[in-house]
Design an enzyme around this catalytic site. Sequence first.
Site, PDB file in Angstrom:
ATOM      1  N   GLU B  89       0.798  -1.227   0.000  1.00 48.58           N
ATOM      2  CA  GLU B  89       0.000   0.000   0.000  1.00 48.58           C
ATOM      3  C   GLU B  89       0.827   1.272   0.000  1.00 48.58           C
ATOM      4  O   GLU B  89       0.556   2.196  -0.764  1.00 48.58           O
ATOM      5  CB  GLU B  89      -0.952   0.044   1.212  1.00 48.58           C
ATOM      6  CG  GLU B  89      -2.263  -0.699   1.014  1.00 48.58           C
ATOM      7  CD  GLU B  89      -2.121  -2.190   1.162  1.00 48.58           C
ATOM      8  OE1 GLU B  89      -1.012  -2.646   1.512  1.00 48.58           O
ATOM      9  OE2 GLU B  89      -3.111  -2.912   0.944  1.00 48.58           O
ATOM     10  N   HIS B 158     -10.979  -4.539  10.333  1.00 48.73           N
ATOM     11  CA  HIS B 158     -11.497  -4.351   8.981  1.00 48.73           C
ATOM     12  C   HIS B 158     -12.780  -3.522   8.944  1.00 48.73           C
ATOM     13  O   HIS B 158     -13.491  -3.551   7.952  1.00 48.73           O
ATOM     14  CB  HIS B 158     -11.762  -5.711   8.321  1.00 48.73           C
ATOM     15  CG  HIS B 158     -10.517  -6.444   7.948  1.00 48.73           C
ATOM     16  ND1 HIS B 158      -9.712  -7.044   8.878  1.00 48.73           N
ATOM     17  CD2 HIS B 158      -9.926  -6.647   6.741  1.00 48.73           C
ATOM     18  CE1 HIS B 158      -8.676  -7.602   8.270  1.00 48.73           C
ATOM     19  NE2 HIS B 158      -8.775  -7.381   6.978  1.00 48.73           N
TER      20      HIS B 158
END
Lengths: 382, 359
Positions: B89, B158
């Site tokens: 990322e 998450h």
Amino acid sequence: MMLAAGGARVGRRTAGRALRGFSQTATFAIKPCDLYRLEQGPPAEAELSREDALRYYRSMQTVRRMELKADQMYKQKFIRGFCHLCDGQEACCVGLEAGISPADHVITSYRAHGVGFARGLSVRAILAELTGRRGGCAQGKGGSMHMYARHFYGGNGIVGAQVPLGAGVALACQYLGTGAVCLTLYGDGAANQGQIAEAYNMAALWKLPCVFVCENNLYGMGTSAERAAATTEYYKRAHFLPGLRVDGMDVLCVREATRFAAEHCRSGKGPLLVELLTYRYHGHSMSDPGVSYRSREEVQAMRSKSDPIMLLQERMVSSELSSVEELKEINAEVKKEVEEAAQFATSDAEPSLDVLGHHIYSSTPPFEVRGANQWIKFKSIS
Amino acid sequence: MAALSALVRRSVQQVSGLLKRRFHRTAPATLQVTVRDAINQGMDEELERDERVFLLGEEVAQYDGAYKVSRGLWKKYGDKRIIDTPISEMGFAGIAVGAAMAGLRPICEFMTFNFSMQAIDQVINSAAKTYYMSAGLQPVPIVFRGPNGASAGVAAQHSQCFAAWYGHCPGLKVVSPWNSEDAKGLIKSAIRDNNPVVVLENELMYGVPFEFPAEAQSKDFLVPIGKAKIERQGTHITVVSHSRPVGHCLEAAAVLSKEGVECEVINLRTIRPMDIETIEASVMKTNHLVTVEGGWPQFGVGAEICARIMEGPAFNFLDAPAVRVTGADVPMPYAKILEDNSVPQVKDIIFAIKKTLNI
């Protein structure tokens, strides 16, 4: 050890004398690079024209004087905050620029004044940015670490963040088919950032025209390379990519290595690493005297044996590309230029308060930005 | 009849393909399009319109997108424009920002915004601040998009909502679509915007179909960034929300309407720059305010709305303190009963509205 510069580099006269008695060109043997995953490296000789020699000399001398002037201005409190100087590393910024063209791209860390100058920013605009005046290259809004120019993406304050950015610039070059490359500079300290490994991986996978340039000045702030890195062979760090280790105190070595690396990328072979062994005379920044983690003798030895400007001067004089007198003239001109720029930088007006809110968004209609309380509003124009 | 419903169930692409064959037919006045297909359409149209636009992220190409949002795009545009990245990322967000600085218009997908934390330095320090630091020399036309906030049963790491974190930063634009029209119009506006835009989608909304009005079917349909939408007019109370909870607010409004309480439901659409004027005008009409969001209460979107209402003309029109409905102030638990009680439910919104109205 590569940095122990021994012996004079004597040039051979290869052309007849010009009217003024100077040679027009000379060829010098240069230190061969250490190679990794490369059959051949840059050439062992560099041809230097009088014109180029004078230009490199003037550029390096200008960067040197500019950085020393910044040191002085910082101590006089005209410059605030962070100020990371690159005196000692002039062969890097000038040599890198000599190996590419203005169509190519460069990005670097916060030690950016020399690279910014090489990329076309004037001494005036750089010093006025350091003093935070409206004549600064970022109108006083960026400061030392955030100077930009055409095909020069700063000046980046977060260690290592510029490396994925540089790979992204290279991706744009590839995507748009411009044939340009991006020189992506970082230091020995930054080399341990994880995002750099990520950038190596993606650049290699996609064969991005990115030259990863590690300016190894042996210290990351106060931590020597040996104390920070399990291996200090930075040119081998992307073990799946080719690499070169270069004498970063010799502007010709840097130029030849850069040309070689840029050609490698341009020809579609993908990215590679170039490690420039160099040295900074100042500490990490103006708040670091630079002698608690290294000896004064070490600094002195580098100055007397490996100074990049001195090395070029010796070559130019001994091969009659120039003379001591001519170089003294250049020194005087450079001194004057830097003095005038400093004058401007300390007398130019500070930015108007109006600009505080500007440049939040590009291409957006004007809107209002909140100040320190709800009644203080600044207009924001793109 | 069976043929007709089968037709409606097909994806928009197939339907519009069929329509194109009938030269004398005009597009239907409305169409059912899922949020997923709306985003897909928006990206497809912008990829077609401008060659500098490209998409990168994990699984966006050959897998058709982790949540199938980019389905069909790689097949249509190929490797150059739809790029699968490694799981890096920080690296690929930085690459995307660099590409934007050098003249491209990347769409950088985070598989979920939870993973954007790995890359948040690139979003804030390299993207958001650069135009300002360079005094306007260096724009960064980039879109960061992906699902944000709570999903179902994916637990604490998450499920975080990043509206407040990104909404905090000058230099960013932050949008949060609720329905299909929002999704398509906002992604297109985001891609055409010359600034870094964070598009906070919602995974639970991807599969939800909405009526797609005629104007939304146009390739130039845009929803302006920075403008809220009044989804339902009302007179008794202003209820402001963004993303999935907008639907819950409308459900609450429907229930309350039967009891004679008419809620004005505002869909923020944009977190930053926030359209406080629309909220103020509404509060000056209804005299009551409830904010509803999925994120945590402290320093959240609702907190910002309340602070701004206090500072503006609407304060004097409030008949009761403004009230916030938010996610519970805990990391998201896994067990269904715990998860259900950690997100704002319709009953929680109704309760808050009644409390505010003192009924």
